[in-house]
Scaffold this motif. Structure first.
Motif, mmCIF file in Angstrom:
data_model
loop_
_atom_site.group_PDB
_atom_site.id
_atom_site.type_symbol
_atom_site.label_atom_id
_atom_site.label_comp_id
_atom_site.label_asym_id
_atom_site.label_seq_id
_atom_site.Cartn_x
_atom_site.Cartn_y
_atom_site.Cartn_z
ATOM 1 N N ALA A 322 -46.358 -83.654 -59.783
ATOM 2 C CA ALA A 322 -45.612 -84.072 -58.591
ATOM 3 C C ALA A 322 -44.521 -85.084 -58.895
ATOM 4 O O ALA A 322 -43.729 -85.418 -58.024
ATOM 5 C CB ALA A 322 -46.564 -84.648 -57.542
ATOM 6 N N GLY A 324 -42.049 -84.541 -60.655
ATOM 7 C CA GLY A 324 -40.789 -83.848 -60.836
ATOM 8 C C GLY A 324 -40.478 -83.544 -62.283
ATOM 9 O O GLY A 324 -39.321 -83.584 -62.702
ATOM 10 N N ILE A 325 -41.503 -83.266 -63.067
ATOM 11 C CA ILE A 325 -41.307 -82.791 -64.443
ATOM 12 C C ILE A 325 -40.593 -81.432 -64.347
ATOM 13 O O ILE A 325 -40.953 -80.611 -63.497
ATOM 14 C CB ILE A 325 -42.679 -82.595 -65.118
ATOM 15 N N GLN A 327 -39.631 -77.655 -64.502
ATOM 16 C CA GLN A 327 -40.544 -76.519 -64.395
ATOM 17 C C GLN A 327 -40.932 -75.944 -65.756
ATOM 18 O O GLN A 327 -42.091 -75.647 -66.015
ATOM 19 C CB GLN A 327 -39.878 -75.447 -63.527
ATOM 20 N N SER A 331 -44.662 -75.821 -67.453
ATOM 21 C CA SER A 331 -45.331 -74.550 -67.744
ATOM 22 C C SER A 331 -46.215 -74.638 -68.989
ATOM 23 O O SER A 331 -47.281 -74.033 -69.032
ATOM 24 C CB SER A 331 -44.322 -73.434 -67.973
ATOM 25 N N THR A 334 -49.325 -76.180 -68.007
ATOM 26 C CA THR A 334 -50.109 -75.222 -67.228
ATOM 27 C C THR A 334 -50.835 -74.274 -68.176
ATOM 28 O O THR A 334 -52.031 -74.008 -68.024
ATOM 29 C CB THR A 334 -49.189 -74.399 -66.314
ATOM 30 N N ALA A 335 -50.093 -73.805 -69.179
ATOM 31 C CA ALA A 335 -50.682 -72.844 -70.113
ATOM 32 C C ALA A 335 -51.864 -73.456 -70.862
ATOM 33 O O ALA A 335 -52.927 -72.839 -70.975
ATOM 34 C CB ALA A 335 -49.624 -72.350 -71.085
ATOM 35 N N THR A 338 -54.841 -73.937 -68.644
ATOM 36 C CA THR A 338 -55.515 -72.667 -68.372
ATOM 37 C C THR A 338 -56.319 -72.224 -69.594
ATOM 38 O O THR A 338 -57.454 -71.776 -69.479
ATOM 39 C CB THR A 338 -54.462 -71.594 -68.031
ATOM 40 N N ALA A 387 -54.414 -76.060 -62.474
ATOM 41 C CA ALA A 387 -53.498 -76.007 -63.611
ATOM 42 C C ALA A 387 -52.161 -75.431 -63.165
ATOM 43 O O ALA A 387 -51.137 -75.646 -63.799
ATOM 44 C CB ALA A 387 -54.088 -75.149 -64.723
ATOM 45 N N SER A 388 -52.197 -74.675 -62.067
ATOM 46 C CA SER A 388 -50.983 -74.062 -61.550
ATOM 47 C C SER A 388 -50.111 -75.124 -60.880
ATOM 48 O O SER A 388 -50.578 -75.848 -60.005
ATOM 49 C CB SER A 388 -51.372 -72.981 -60.539
ATOM 50 N N VAL A 389 -48.848 -75.210 -61.305
ATOM 51 C CA VAL A 389 -47.970 -76.249 -60.748
ATOM 52 C C VAL A 389 -47.848 -76.135 -59.229
ATOM 53 O O VAL A 389 -48.114 -77.107 -58.520
ATOM 54 C CB VAL A 389 -46.583 -76.239 -61.415
ATOM 55 N N PRO A 390 -47.460 -74.971 -58.681
ATOM 56 C CA PRO A 390 -47.276 -74.928 -57.223
ATOM 57 C C PRO A 390 -48.551 -75.271 -56.460
ATOM 58 O O PRO A 390 -48.503 -76.033 -55.501
ATOM 59 C CB PRO A 390 -46.864 -73.480 -56.950
ATOM 60 N N PHE A 391 -49.667 -74.740 -56.915
ATOM 61 C CA PHE A 391 -50.912 -75.017 -56.198
ATOM 62 C C PHE A 391 -51.254 -76.501 -56.289
ATOM 63 O O PHE A 391 -51.648 -77.133 -55.312
ATOM 64 C CB PHE A 391 -52.049 -74.168 -56.772
ATOM 65 N N ASP A 392 -51.046 -77.059 -57.468
ATOM 66 C CA ASP A 392 -51.342 -78.474 -57.652
ATOM 67 C C ASP A 392 -50.474 -79.345 -56.748
ATOM 68 O O ASP A 392 -50.922 -80.373 -56.259
ATOM 69 C CB ASP A 392 -51.144 -78.868 -59.117
#
Lengths: 647, 347
Positions: A322, A324-325, A327, A331, A334-335, A338, A387-392
């Motif tokens: 959040a 503002g890293i 995208q 990722s 996130t990887a 996951t 781990a998912s950016v949008p969901f987080d």
């Protein structure tokens, strides 16, 4: 004094009474208070460590109960924001720094020497020092809290809120210094564990025969070595900003508020695995006793531990999505976040395979293990989600996250820990815990846990952020919060049940005997509780399940000195005899050193003079510590290298 | 095994109950714009996968623990202990199953990763059409809102309630002069931090008119809990009308009570922090009050904007938001009533 020759692979000699008495004299601590404060025996210190950390768990639990009481209905006026902010900060700081990490290390310091078949932990004085410093640091935090100077900036102490401009008084300093204490404690513990595991294993316990708990502690110890310096540095920067006016985190002077977050989470995320990996080790080590088979997939388990440890350092940014890293950068994290589910999944599959192909006995530790899998998988799957950016971005800093990490940390670490309490209590005290009360303990905990934390997932979606001392009635969060608060009462009753069980069983529990669970690891090869020297004759290991693979007769090493404190050092990979080393005697200097460092750290938040004064005191303590006594000099004369032919 | 079945039933009941979603203006699953809708979609994709994985794991565990052992699964004595005899063929079989499990896990995770990246990309891609720029500045413990305009005196300044037009993307420029805050209106989009020393931007669109609530999502001090924000999404013409009205200076009231209230406002400590355009009050420490009466709430979404609440708030803000930076104002009741009348006049 010439040492008797070392013979490896003997059967246990028959008449050992006199030898036992002699060993008791050499390895035992003095009686009375003096003996109590000077002891360097890993079991004495380990017991204290576990008890102290458990008391902090109770304190942290009381804080949690207070928060749940305040949040049980909207606009409750039980606890105001000033107190509430201190309480949630204390809860997080206590549970992470004073309970979870120390108790896992404490279990390691108690059981690793027994599991690898040696007489004491490497660097026993450092061990005593670590405990005393832990006690001083933890007490300092609580004294400050009771003086209304408890930290109120969250266990993560984000700048600038914790900085000099927005955190007046000494509250944030208290936090920063507590962290410095616990970091040092964790690091010295890690050093002892690494050296003990690499150099003091029983003859024959090659790397591929180490019990998985010992593997887990070894991996964890390495993680501590890499993770803790990051937060120690960060907390030092913060202390400097606050006390001497540096600008590490002050944007107006070119400092950076995100620097703190990177440094904190570079430690903070591995921290989770520093707590979780030992817990998986506990599970893998207890499981064979309750399924009557060695744990399935030993190499996969060990590789999973190691790969989790590496990946754990590559996902800290998922706490910062959040901010503002970019995208693309996010990722990668996130990887990794996951990916870490894969080795963790392998561990779970191996446990399932073990349960499937074994003959399960549903004693209390086994219930806690199954409860652990039940709860941890819930925390695991929500972990993959966040781990998912949008969901987080939706659930970050909400009660969804609170739910997630309590499933991971309570389900994933506290459940195995309680299982471990039931499992090893007989080894430590000589008496069994009551199975009947144990079942109550488990079911109350299990139900309370789900009642408390499951509704929080939904509270997160309904927009309830973390760290709020109250909420408006119009938000509609009241009923779920009430349910959660009732769940907290159930958990509290479960913990009380446990305490009752401990008290009742210490007085009148069934006498355990050496190996009540018919388990396969070496700590069960000695008496319960173990003598000061652990094993009269150091064991020789012939297989991965030490006690199940020993054939018809137990093999031991005879000929280690009974005249002096002597440990047998072995080679790091194959555990072949390497040398016979004298082992330090009891000493009061570790306590003196801890006091000196305590004076330094605590007074440092009030005056820069702390540095010369505390430094001088520490120097005196160090001189005392390192000063060779005639006893030490005499003892070291018998040190010798062992030629490998004898093995 | 019976207690286990009971626990499973309880958990299932909890799940079912929680599924009956709460209708609320602050709900990440009650999406009112494409951003929150895509994120909610991601959840509804991940939830069943997670649920299936969990059910399988738990089922295997319970079945594996409780299943009847066949006669071929013999025990043997090793080191004086009865243990399950090693069965090479079975071990090989289990190794294959565990490996398959790991591969399936990896494949599922990879597919989820793709879905996740696609949503992430959709969320971050900047809108190419015309947008409404809005500056949001986080303060302890309220939100300053500005609608910049190329003509400087057409800049609208307000607080805590953000009007936006539906159907048009809004681009927010987020910053903070004090500590870190986080802007979050769950029904519209995910959160973004307001960091001292940085400017961040966030864009989203509301598709249905309505009032959406949010609150600060990063712990920011004593009153973090009461730092609410409302987003009022309205039709373009309503938004334009609102914006035009916000540009007006405050008028001088006609009734004598409110006139006295204005004198009270300008003659007390209020002016040290607040601004009302058209008067000599121009401080920017606290929220701009020029159109206070047009807002539906006060104290950052904490109280309804009514006479009684304003009275209580001004007399003793610390009772309502302990730790708020606004001090109590001691006035005699007549002056206070006049002040409230004046503030309520500031439409």
């Amino acid at each position: 004094m010439t040492a008797p020759p070392l013979v490896i692979g003997e059967t246990v000699p028959v008449d050992v009474g006199a030898e036992r008495e002699q060993m008791e004299r050499v390895w035992g601590s003095k009686r009375g208070l003096w003996g109590w404060i000077t002891t360097t025996n890993h079991k004495e210190i380990g017991k204290r460590y576990i008890t102290t950390a458990f008391i902090f768990f109770l304190l942290g639990g009381i804080e949690a109960a207070m928060m749940r009481a305040q949040l049980s209905r909207p606009e409750n006026s039980l606890i105001g924001p000033d107190k509430y902010n201190q309480i949630f900060t204390m809860h997080g700081t206590t549970m992470m720094f004073l309970f979870a990490v120390p108790i896992m290390e404490a279990l390691g310091l108690y059981f690793v020497p027994l599991m690898v078949g040696t007489r004491n932990v490497a660097f026993p004085r450092l061990n005593a020092f670590g405990y005393w410093l832990f006690l001083i640091g933890g007490s300092f935090l609580y004294v400050q809290f009771f003086l209304n100077t408890g930290p109120d900036v969250g266990w993560f102490a984000y700048v600038p809120l914790s900085g000099p401009a927005f955190g007046p008084g000494k509250r944030a300093d208290t936090w920063a210094q507590t962290i410095t204490f616990t970091e040092i404690v964790a690091i010295v513990g890690a050093i002892e564990l690494i050296v003990t595991v690499f150099k003091q294993r029983a003859v024959g316990m090659s790397l591929n025969r180490i019990p998985i708990f010992v593997w887990a502690m070894l991996v964890t110890a390495f993680m501590i070595m890499f993770a803790m310096p990051a937060v120690a540095t960060a907390s030092m920067y913060l202390a400097l900003d606050r006390l001497v006016g540096t600008h590490f985190f002050n944007p107006a002077e070119g400092g950076d508020v995100l620097l703190w977050q990177h440094m904190f989470w570079f430690f903070g995320h591995p921290e989770v695995y520093i707590i979780f990996l030992p817990a998986t080790g506990l599970v893998s080590t207890m499981l064979p006793a309750f399924t009557r088979r060695p744990v399935f997939g030993y190499p996969a388990m060990v590789l999973a531990l190691i790969s989790v440890a590496f990946m754990a350092f590559g996902l800290w940014v998922h706490h910062m999505f959040a901010t503002g890293i970019p995208q693309l950068a996010a990722s990668f994290f996130t990887a990794t976040s996951t990916m870490i589910a894969i080795p963790t999944g392998v561990q779970i599959f191996c446990w399932l395979a073990t349960i499937w192909s074994g003959r399960p006995r549903f004693a209390t530790p086994m219930l806690f293990i199954m409860g652990f899998i039940f709860l941890f998988v819930i925390g695991g799957v929500t972990g993959v989600m966040i781990a998912s950016v949008p969901f987080d971005l939706q659930v970050h800093d909400t009660f969804f996250i609170v739910a997630h990490f309590h499933y991971v940390l309570v389900g994933g670490a506290v459940f195995p820990l309680f299982g471990a309490f039931y499992y090893w209590f007989p080894k430590v005290t000589g008496r069994m815990l009551s199975e009947r009360i144990g079942k109550w303990n488990f079911w109350l905990f299990f139900i309370g846990m789900n009642m408390t934390f499951f509704p929080m997932h939904w509270l997160g979606f309904y927009g309830m952020p973390r760290r709020v001392y109250t909420y408006l009635a119009s938000t509609g969060w009241g009923p779920l919060n009430l349910l959660s608060s009732i769940g907290a009462l159930v958990i509290a009753s479960s913990v009380i049940t446990f305490l009752v069980n401990v008290v009742v069983s210490l007085r009148g529990g069934a006498v355990a005997g050496d190996n009540p669970w018919d388990a396969d690891t070496l700590e069960w090869a000695t008496t319960s509780p173990p003598p000061p020297y652990n094993f009269l004759h150091l064991p020789v290991v012939q297989g991965r399940s030490a006690l199940w693979d020993e054939g018809d007769e137990r093999q031991v090493t005879v000929g280690t000195s009974t005249e002096r404190r002597e440990v047998l050092l072995t080679t790091p990979l194959d555990a072949q005899p390497d040398s016979r080393e004298s082992h330090p005697h009891d000493s009061v200097w570790p306590l003196a050193m801890a006091l000196a460092i305590g004076v330094l750290f605590i007074t440092a938040i009030f005056t820069p003079l702390a540095l010369p004064i505390g430094g001088a005191l520490a120097l005196i303590a160090f001189a005392g510590w390192a000063w060779p006594t005639s006893q030490d000099v005499e003892s070291e004369k018998s040190d010798e290298k062992i030629s490998l032919e004898g093995a | 095994m019976r207690p286990l079945t009971r626990a499973v039933t309880i958990a299932a009941a909890a799940l079912a109950c929680a599924g009956c979603s709460l209708h609320n203006a602050q709900n990440a699953l009650d999406a009112s714009g494409p951003q929150s809708a895509r994120i909610a979609g991601l959840w509804w994709l991940m939830l069943p996968i997670a649920a299936v994985v969990w059910v399988i794991v738990i089922a295997v565990m319970l079945w594996g623990a409780g299943r009847k052992r066949s006669v071929r699964e013999v025990m043997e004595t090793r080191g004086g202990t009865e243990v399950v005899a090693n069965d090479e063929a079975r071990s090989r079989r289990m190794t294959r199953i565990v490996a398959a499990g790991a591969i399936v896990t990896a494949v599922i995770l990879f597919l989820m990763l793709i879905a996740d990246f696609r949503v992430g990309q959709a969320l971050t891609m900047a809108p190419s059409t015309k947008v409404v720029p809005i500056k949001v500045v986080g303060h302890q413990f309220w939100w300053e809102v500005q609608y910049p305009d190329s003509v400087p005196n057409k800049t609208v300044i307000t607080a805590n309630e953000i009007h936006i037009p539906i159907g048009t993307p809004v681009v927010m420029e987020l910053s903070s002069p004090d500590v870190i805050h986080s802007f979050w209106v769950p029904s519209l989009t995910g959160k973004k931090d307001l960091l001292p020393g940085y400017t961040r931007s966030l864009w989203f669109r509301a598709d249905t008119a309505g009032v959406y609530r949010g609150q600060c999502a990063e712990f920011c001090g004593l009153e973090h809990a009461k730092m609410g924000v409302l987003v009022i999404a309205q039709k373009q013409q309503d938004f334009d009308a609102w914006r035009a009205a916000q540009l007006d200076s405050a008028t001088t009231p006609s009734d004598s009570l409110a006139q006295h209230g204005k004198a009270v406002f300008l003659g007390t400590t209020c002016v040290m922090c607040h601004a009302i355009s058209g008067t000599s009050a121009g401080a920017t420490t606290g929220p701009n009050l020029t159109h206070l009466a047009s807002r539906s709430t006060i104290a950052a979404g904490t109280l309804q904007n009514t006479d009684a609440n304003l009275y209580a708030w001004i007399s003793d803000p610390q009772r309502i938001k302990p730790g708020v930076l606004m001090p109590a104002t001691k006035l005699d009741p007549r002056d206070m009533q006049a002040l409230v009348a004046y503030l309520r006049h500031l439409k």
